[in-house]
Design an enzyme around this catalytic site. Structure first.
Site, short mmCIF file in Angstrom:
data_model
loop_
_atom_site.label_atom_id
_atom_site.label_comp_id
_atom_site.label_asym_id
_atom_site.label_seq_id
_atom_site.Cartn_x
_atom_site.Cartn_y
_atom_site.Cartn_z
N LYS A 22 0.93 -1.20 -0.04
CA LYS A 22 0.22 0.05 -0.07
C LYS A 22 0.86 1.27 -0.11
O LYS A 22 0.81 2.25 -0.93
CB LYS A 22 -0.77 0.03 1.17
CG LYS A 22 -1.57 1.38 1.35
CD LYS A 22 -2.36 1.51 2.71
CE LYS A 22 -1.69 1.67 4.07
NZ LYS A 22 -1.62 2.90 4.43
N ARG A 121 0.89 14.98 13.27
CA ARG A 121 1.40 14.74 11.95
C ARG A 121 1.52 16.02 11.13
O ARG A 121 0.71 16.05 10.20
CB ARG A 121 0.62 13.54 11.21
CG ARG A 121 0.62 12.31 12.27
CD ARG A 121 -0.45 11.30 11.34
NE ARG A 121 0.44 10.62 10.40
CZ ARG A 121 -0.01 9.68 9.38
NH1 ARG A 121 -1.21 9.44 9.57
NH2 ARG A 121 0.77 9.19 8.43
N ASP A 306 4.25 0.61 11.97
CA ASP A 306 3.12 0.04 11.62
C ASP A 306 3.05 -1.30 12.04
O ASP A 306 1.77 -1.96 11.80
CB ASP A 306 3.18 0.24 10.15
CG ASP A 306 3.15 1.53 9.38
OD1 ASP A 306 2.64 2.38 10.40
OD2 ASP A 306 3.36 1.65 8.41
N ARG A 398 -8.59 -0.17 4.75
CA ARG A 398 -7.72 0.85 4.14
C ARG A 398 -6.30 0.07 3.67
O ARG A 398 -5.75 0.74 2.67
CB ARG A 398 -7.17 2.00 4.89
CG ARG A 398 -8.36 2.85 5.47
CD ARG A 398 -8.01 3.77 6.15
NE ARG A 398 -7.06 4.85 5.53
CZ ARG A 398 -6.65 5.98 6.12
NH1 ARG A 398 -7.10 6.53 7.09
NH2 ARG A 398 -5.77 6.66 5.27
#
Ligand code: EPZ
Length: 422
Positions: A22, A121, A306, A398
């Site tokens: 991704k 962020r 992640d 996602r």
């Protein structure tokens, strides 16, 4: 809203094929804005964020056809310089079109991405880079306006090796004739894959021994032809799920060297892991005393942020105390209270999570609050006794292609369920 209903516990067993990445697909798709020529990308995973990127490209003047994981991007009209807030609010990475648009049009107007569930962020590192390249960045009614009379090559030192800033600056500099150097650049495999895709378009980019990205800018780039690299986060997720369920799984079509630290930790924990050409075989050997190994998240090649959430689910199953330090994002423990609802013993102190593992998990109703936190709940549910219901699966969609089919193929009892459609 879709939910997952999972019945545990299960020992995952069998083989699973990894999809294209991704986080490499998104910037590479955005790099198609750098040319008027057709671009052909294979191994593009069918994911919500990828579909959002197609919408983004269409809004900017491209045509995208997508079939069997192959995306073909061609020109549909003149390139536009702004994108709608609707798309940026769905996916922060939309901001990465700024680099290509600035390079091609000398201006871009992009809604400020704002914070998100996992942290504040900001995009200051991206903007400082653009300014070094000759642009002026201002904000107006929630948008960032980036404009340049003339862009010039520059030496840019990033204050932190931000993945997004490295990508954005690189995608701008490839079209600025002369030499641009990015120091303290991100070294993530997704950055390398973007470099490979840009090179297929004729870009001249090298990474030297110190990790500096050296770009010899060109006046124009040609067509792109590229196969997206395997998703190292999906790979790591299945490796962790196999370990957490004490399974025996072969993960195929992956790049084992992209998950080296994870594999080392699992070996240290007592799992049997054999890596080979494009595959990782992970197995729990009956009777082996397992122990937890703590982690600190870091930029690549450190432990990936992640994978922090899925790894926490694994630590909950390993007898003993361990801790996690999350050093990349300031609010990436939203899965912890949900894991506690399933019987886990976790306490959070600022950036540190302390885990006392080994108590059996039990099925519960829980809610995904972000992509990786969501998949951590799937892993916990596979380990837990009884039925779990995981709400807000759209977060997981996602970033994981065919996730329930892949887990079901390994023996999991997992069903997608939408109460509104019953
Ligand atoms: C990319 O996000 C990934 N997203 C993230 O994956 C991943 O967690 C992250 O890199 C780190 O590996 C995509 O590829 C789409 P960063 P990015 O810029 O580029 C701070 C997932 O689950 N920072 O390296 O946004 C920032 O706030 C996602 O797939 C600034 O302060 O990450 C963060 O604390 C989530 N100013 C840290 O740096 C800036 O200008 C790392 O951010 C830019 C970043």
């Amino acid at each position: 809203m879709d939910r997952f209903i999972i019945k545990g516990p299960v020992r995952l067993k069998g083989e699973v094929e990894i999809s294209g990445s991704k986080n490499a697909s998104l910037p590479i798709l955005m790099a198609t804005l750098l040319t008027d020529e057709p671009c052909v990308l294979t191994r593009v995973p069918d994911l919500r964020d990828v579909r959002t990127t197609f919408k983004l490209l269409t809004e900017l003047g491209k045509n995208v056809s997508y079939d069997g994981n192959m995306a073909v991007v061609t020109n549909a009209g003149p390139l536009k310089g702004s994108v709608s807030y609707d798309l940026v609010k769905q996916m922060r990475a939309s901001f990465w079109v700024a680099g290509p648009l600035l390079a091609r049009l000398k201006h871009a107007q992009i809604p400020l991405p704002g914070g998100c569930a996992i942290g504040v962020r900001p995009v200051d590192i991206h903007l400082k880079g653009f300014e070094k390249l000759g642009a002026v960045c201002t904000t107006l009614k929630g948008d960032i306006l980036i404009k340049a009379g003339e862009l010039k090559p520059a030496k840019i030192v990033l204050r932190f090796p931000s993945v997004g800033a490295t990508i954005n600056i690189m995608m701008c500099a490839v079209l600025i004739p002369g030499q641009t150097i990015i120091e303290n650049a991100a070294k993530e495999p997704e950055v390398d894959d973007l470099i490979a895709a840009l090179k297929s378009m004729g870009a001249d980019i090298t990474v030297d021994a110190q990790g500096r990205v050296i770009i010899e800018g060109k006046a124009a780039l040609g067509p792109m032809k590229h196969a997206v690299v395997a998703d190292r986060i999906e790979t790591g997720t299945f490796v962790i799920a196999a370990a957490a369920t004490r399974g025996d799984v072969i993960i195929k079509n992956c790049v084992p060297s992209h998950n080296e630290i994870l594999v080392e930790n699992l070996v240290e924990s007592g799992f049997e892991v054999v890596t080979g050409d494009g595959r990782i075989h992970i197995k729990y050997k009956e009777g082996v005393q397992l122990k937890p190994v703590g982690i600190r998240t870091m930029p690549y090649p450190g432990f990936a942020t992640d994978l922090q959430a899925p790894y926490m689910s694994l630590l909950c199953t390993l007898p003993g105390a361990s801790d996690i330090t999350e050093d990349i994002f300031e609010n990436r423990y939203m899965h912890a209270p949900e894991l506690v609802r399933m019987g886990a013993d976790i306490t959070i102190e600022k950036t540190m999570a302390k885990i006392k593992g080994g108590a059996p998990l039990s099925g519960a109703k829980v809610m995904a609050s972000d992509l990786r936190g969501g998949v951590a709940l799937v892993i916990a549910a596979l380990c837990a006794g009884g039925e779990s219901s995981i709400d807000r699966v759209y977060h997981i969609d996602r970033g994981y292609e065919n996730i329930e089919q892949k887990f079901a193929g390994l023996g999991a009892v997992i069903k997608r369920f939408n109460p509104e459609k019953q």
